[in-house]
Design a protein around this motif. Structure first.
Motif, mmCIF file in Angstrom:
data_model
loop_
_atom_site.group_PDB
_atom_site.id
_atom_site.type_symbol
_atom_site.label_atom_id
_atom_site.label_comp_id
_atom_site.label_asym_id
_atom_site.label_seq_id
_atom_site.Cartn_x
_atom_site.Cartn_y
_atom_site.Cartn_z
ATOM 1 N N GLN A 1 6.356 102.195 91.248
ATOM 2 C CA GLN A 1 6.793 103.579 91.077
ATOM 3 C C GLN A 1 6.717 104.344 92.392
ATOM 4 O O GLN A 1 7.613 105.118 92.727
ATOM 5 N N GLN A 2 5.649 104.104 93.151
ATOM 6 C CA GLN A 2 5.515 104.777 94.443
ATOM 7 C C GLN A 2 6.603 104.319 95.411
ATOM 8 O O GLN A 2 7.169 105.134 96.147
ATOM 9 N N LEU A 3 6.918 103.025 95.418
ATOM 10 C CA LEU A 3 7.974 102.517 96.302
ATOM 11 C C LEU A 3 9.336 103.081 95.918
ATOM 12 O O LEU A 3 10.130 103.450 96.784
ATOM 13 N N ARG A 4 9.633 103.128 94.600
ATOM 14 C CA ARG A 4 10.914 103.696 94.158
ATOM 15 C C ARG A 4 11.023 105.157 94.590
ATOM 16 O O ARG A 4 12.068 105.603 95.047
ATOM 17 N N ALA A 5 9.932 105.909 94.451
ATOM 18 C CA ALA A 5 9.942 107.317 94.856
ATOM 19 C C ALA A 5 10.111 107.444 96.361
ATOM 20 O O ALA A 5 10.864 108.280 96.846
ATOM 21 N N LEU A 6 9.414 106.584 97.110
ATOM 22 C CA LEU A 6 9.492 106.616 98.566
ATOM 23 C C LEU A 6 10.904 106.294 99.060
ATOM 24 O O LEU A 6 11.411 106.908 99.993
ATOM 25 N N MET A 7 11.553 105.318 98.422
ATOM 26 C CA MET A 7 12.881 104.891 98.845
ATOM 27 C C MET A 7 13.987 105.772 98.280
ATOM 28 O O MET A 7 15.152 105.579 98.583
ATOM 29 N N GLY A 8 13.637 106.747 97.446
ATOM 30 C CA GLY A 8 14.635 107.690 96.945
ATOM 31 C C GLY A 8 15.475 107.168 95.808
ATOM 32 O O GLY A 8 16.524 107.712 95.504
#
Length: 149
Positions: free
Chosen positions: A28-35
């Motif tokens: 979830q953090q990676l998806r948020a970080l990558m937009g």
């Protein structure tokens, strides 16, 4: 010097630690970080793995979609932009789930091809969990053999 001692308290009990929840949180953090949250249909979904091969006549794209029915896949092409989207549905289970690592839900794969294509002649086929696409290049983009005299 004394080493620090970790005392066991109810809030940090290792028996309640769930490594799969940690992976989900990281995802979830990676998806948020990558937009990815800004892309329609990707929020909470996944991006399938894919290979792209270029020949003189076409682009050959293979997208890994194990467990996905062909009726649950959408393929769209607009100019040089190719979008594959759809949904991998959760199987109904009767037993107790002891572990779960396979991704389910909506997926979205998007690529901009490096040359103009003939959108009217795109071919798509699903076999053994792999979506195979053949996207022919536009006639102007294909190399022509010139005979030297």
């Amino acid at each position: 010097m004394a080493l620090p001692v970790r005392r066991r308290d109810s809030g940090n009990d290792l028996t309640s630690w769930d490594p799969f929840a940690e992976f989900e949180r990281l995802g979830q953090q990676l998806r948020a970080l990558m937009g990815f949250g800004d892309i329609p249909g990707i929020d909470g979904g996944f991006v399938p793995l894919a290979d792209i091969e270029e020949t003189d006549e076409a682009f050959l794209i293979e997208v890994d979609l194990p467990g996905v029915q062909s009726k649950d896949v959408n393929v769209e092409i607009s100019g040089r932009r190719l979008v594959v989207s759809g949904e991998r549905k959760e199987k109904e289970r009767k037993g107790i789930i002891r572990g779960k690592t396979r991704l389910v839900g909506e997926f979205h794969y998007e690529v901009t091809l490096p040359a103009e294509v003939d959108a009217d002649k795109v071919e798509a086929q699903m076999s053994d969990g792999t979506l195979s696409l053949r996207v022919p290049k536009a006639a102007a983009e294909r190399p022509r053999k010139i005979t030297v005299k």
